[in-house]
Structure formats: structure tokens, C-alpha cells
Design an enzyme around this catalytic site. Structure first.
Site, PDB file in Angstrom:
ATOM      1  N   GLY A 144       7.305   0.290 -11.074  1.00  0.00           N
ATOM      2  CA  GLY A 144       6.789  -0.057 -12.393  1.00  0.00           C
ATOM      3  C   GLY A 144       6.810   1.197 -13.243  1.00  0.00           C
ATOM      4  N   ALA A 145       7.453   1.149 -14.399  1.00  0.00           N
ATOM      5  CA  ALA A 145       7.745   2.369 -15.159  1.00  0.00           C
ATOM      6  C   ALA A 145       6.506   3.228 -15.397  1.00  0.00           C
ATOM      7  CB  ALA A 145       8.399   2.007 -16.493  1.00  0.00           C
ATOM      8  N   TYR A 149      10.192  -7.704  -7.477  1.00  0.00           N
ATOM      9  CA  TYR A 149      11.600  -7.597  -7.829  1.00  0.00           C
ATOM     10  C   TYR A 149      12.411  -7.158  -6.630  1.00  0.00           C
ATOM     11  CZ  TYR A 149      12.134  -2.470  -8.710  1.00  0.00           C
ATOM     12  OH  TYR A 149      12.223  -1.106  -8.611  1.00  0.00           O
ATOM     13  N   TYR A 179      14.470 -10.279 -10.767  1.00  0.00           N
ATOM     14  CA  TYR A 179      13.034 -10.276 -11.041  1.00  0.00           C
ATOM     15  C   TYR A 179      12.381 -11.600 -10.639  1.00  0.00           C
ATOM     16  CZ  TYR A 179      13.633  -6.137 -14.034  1.00  0.00           C
ATOM     17  OH  TYR A 179      13.910  -4.886 -14.520  1.00  0.00           O
ATOM     18  N   ARG A 210      15.109  -3.406 -21.481  1.00  0.00           N
ATOM     19  CA  ARG A 210      15.514  -4.220 -20.345  1.00  0.00           C
ATOM     20  C   ARG A 210      16.152  -5.510 -20.855  1.00  0.00           C
ATOM     21  NH1 ARG A 210      14.746  -0.051 -18.379  1.00  0.00           N
ATOM     22  NH2 ARG A 210      13.475   0.513 -16.564  1.00  0.00           N
ATOM     23  N   GLY A 221      22.837  10.718 -19.865  1.00  0.00           N
ATOM     24  CA  GLY A 221      23.268  11.233 -18.573  1.00  0.00           C
ATOM     25  C   GLY A 221      22.356  12.356 -18.117  1.00  0.00           C
ATOM     26  N   GLY A 248      14.446   7.908 -14.819  1.00  0.00           N
ATOM     27  CA  GLY A 248      14.019   8.075 -16.204  1.00  0.00           C
ATOM     28  C   GLY A 248      12.523   8.284 -16.322  1.00  0.00           C
ATOM     29  N   ASP A 249      11.767   7.666 -15.441  1.00  0.00           N
ATOM     30  CA  ASP A 249      10.314   7.845 -15.446  1.00  0.00           C
ATOM     31  C   ASP A 249       9.939   9.236 -14.929  1.00  0.00           C
ATOM     32  OD1 ASP A 249      10.038   5.138 -16.280  1.00  0.00           O
ATOM     33  OD2 ASP A 249      10.318   4.513 -14.199  1.00  0.00           O
TER      34      ASP A 249
END
Length: 319
Positions: free
Chosen positions: A36-37, A92, A107, A171, A232, A260-261
Site C-alpha cells: 500500500g503506497a 492484490y 486487484y 493507477r 527512470g 516509487g514509495d
């Protein structure tokens, strides 16, 4: 619990993954992770020694308790999670592919507990004492209730003069570009830091220039003081203090989910130190290290991050 420096709010799910690149149709077992982000960011910040809380709504059942127990294990304050007797945890499934077969995410999160969370259920006395509130564009994509939740959080944060960080995190499985753009444009003018990938900027805002120009465009049109754009292994920050850019690291990918998180966590670490350059360096180092770790979470130490940073500096020395 003691006051925290950062609060994140959002959904966490149980992630189920077939081992060894197997297909979901045939895998005899599934590995369990938590994802979960917003919780990913919280866990990564905790690894750096930052006091951080994650807030969500969970059913009081074994799956809800597992999420909280795992988060606490890695140092995240979960004391303000809102519990409910009924409801469900979202799931997910992540089927990891190998070229030319792409990875697949399925999901099963509809009607999960967070879709009943109201802004008045949150402990704003606790949240208001933090330095940073971190949100993402995933939450408002979940439901109308969650859109109202994020709007309410932004309003309450502004009243309390909290520094608000917002990661676009588009998303496509949750909403269309048109839906995301219309919603986010109503939210983003109230944030202090916007994090956006170059790809999301093109998809949502029709910006296809270089990363620095995109960041300046978003800063000007949305009136957001600090904008960070990633592409990137590169990142650029446009801020009132100046423009900063950084290049990342070569890596061998094990699991890219959550990278990314991890970047966002490193960036927020720099914000807490009032050092954008440090934030970019930490963010890119943590994103690179996260690629090597199975699961959604950055599990490591601050010394590992600093070792990678030192190695990069040594490679750049001209002799």
C-alpha cells in the site's frame, strides 16, 4: 504515543505472489506480503529513524491485525488506525513476469474497509502535531467516500498549517486519465510538495517536455511551491530554494513494486532536513535498493543507504 514527524493516510492490502515467475492459474502456493503506497512510505521512513504514523481503517480480524502487526514490527506508529467490526481487507495478486511476458497485477479491493473512512474519524489533534502529512492519488481513485476523505484531509491540514506532500501515483486500473485529472486539479492547489513521474505528467496533464520543464509547468499552473518529477533513474526538484537534479544507480531488478514509495520516503527525509539535494540522493538510493528486495517494502538501514551514496561519490571522483 509520542508525537510523530510524518503521518501517512491510505489503504494497505494483502499481496499474494506466485513464487519463481509462476502463473496465477497454476501456482500451488502464494507468498504473502503487505502493500500500500502510503504504508510503504511509512515503513521506509521508519528504517531511517524517522518517527512516522500510518492511519487507515481496518476490520478487526486476522488480516487487519496482520497488517498492523507487520507495520509495528518495522517501527511504524499504528495507534490511530480506525477499527471496525465488519468489512474486509483489500487483496492484490502480483504475477511477476520475465521478458517478453509482462508482470500482472490483479486487484480484489472493492468495498474494502477504507471506503467507509470519514475525515471526522481521524485524530486531528494527533495528526496536527506532525510536520508532514503524506497522501497519494491512489486514495481518491478508490471511491466517492475516499475522494471526500482526501479533500477533507487537505482542508484540515491547511487549517493546521501542515506541510502536505502528495504523490500523484496514477493507477489506470482504478480510474481514467480524465477522471484523475478532473479530481486532482481540485486537490493539488492545496499541497506543498507534488511528486509526479514524467509518464504520469504526460498521461494526466499532457506535458511531454523534459523533466525540469514539466516540473516548472506544474509549479506555475498549479501554484505548488515544490515539485519533483522522476523519470527512470533520474529526478529533478524545482523549489523556491532552487532547482536540483540527481541521477540514480544501475541495478538488477528483483521486485520493482514500492520503489516509487521508497523514493518518496527518501525525499521526505530530505525535506525534514530542509535539504532538497539530500532528499533526491536518498530517494534515488532507496529506490534502487528497493528494487533488490522482494515485497513492497524498503527493508534496510540508514547505513546501507549512506554506503551506496558514498560509493557513488567515489565513482565520480576524477583522478
Amino acid at each position: 504515543m509520542a508525537e510523530v514527524q510524518v503521518v501517512t493516510i491510505g489503504e494497505a492490502m494483502i499481496r499474494l505472489t506466485p513464487p519463481d515467475y509462476q502463473r496465477l492459474e497454476t501456482a500451488p502456493l502464494l507468498k504473502v506480503h503487505i502493500g500500500g503506497a502510503e504504508l510503504n512510505v511509512a515503513v521506509a521512513l521508519a528504517q531511517l529513524g524517522v518517527s512516522v504514523a500510518w492511519i487507515s481503517k481496518l476490520p478487526d480480524n486476522p488480516l487487519g491485525r496482520r497488517i498492523v502487526q507487520e507495520a509495528r514490527r518495522f517501527g511504524v506508529d499504528t495507534s490511530r488506525v480506525v477499527w471496525m467490526q465488519e468489512g474486509r481487507v483489500g487483496l492484490y495478486f502480483y504475477e511477476k513476469g520475465s521478458a517478453p511476458r509482462p508482470s500482472l497485477v490483479v486487484y480484489d479491493r472493492r468495498h474494502s474497509a477504507i471506503n467507509t473512512l470519514k475525515v471526522d474519524e481521524l485524530d486531528w489533534e494527533f495528526i496536527g502535531k506532525a510536520k508532514i502529512l503524506h497522501l497519494t492519488g491512489i486514495t481518491p481513485a478508490l471511491s466517492d467516500v475516499c475522494r471526500h476523505l482526501v479533500a477533507g484531509c487537505l482542508l484540515r491540514a491547511k487549517e493546521r498549517r501542515l506541510f502536505v506532500s502528495f504523490d500523484v501515483n496514477y493507477r489506470s486500473r482504478l480510474w481514467t486519465p480524465e477522471q484523475a485529472r478532473a479530481t486532482l486539479l481540485t486537490f493539488l492547489r492545496g499541497v506543498d510538495l507534488l511528486i509526479c513521474t514524467k509518464e504520469d505528467a504526460a498521461t494526466l496533464f499532457n506535458l511531454t517536455m523534459d523533466a525540469e520543464t514539466i516540473a516548472r509547468q506544474l509549479q506555475a499552473t498549479l501554484r505548488i511551491p515544490n515539485v519533483v518529477v522522476t523519470h527512470g533513474d533520474r529526478a529533478v526538484a524545482v523549489t523556491p530554494q532552487g532547482t536540483f537534479s540527481q541521477t540514480g544507480y544501475p541495478l538488477v531488478e528483483v521486485d520493482r513494486l514500492g520503489a516509487g514509495d521508497a523514493f518518496a520516503a527518501g525525499l521526505l527525509y530530505g525535506v525534514l532536513q530542509n535539504d532538497w539535494e539530500l532528499g533526491l540522493r536518498y530517494g534515488l538510493a532507496m529506490a534502487a535498493l528497493k528494487h533488490t528486495i522482494p515485497g513492497d517494502w524498503f527493508i534496510g538501514t540508514k547505513s546501507e543507504v549512506e554506503t551506496l551514496l558514498q560509493q557513488a561519490q567515489q565513482r565520480s571522483v576524477v583522478r
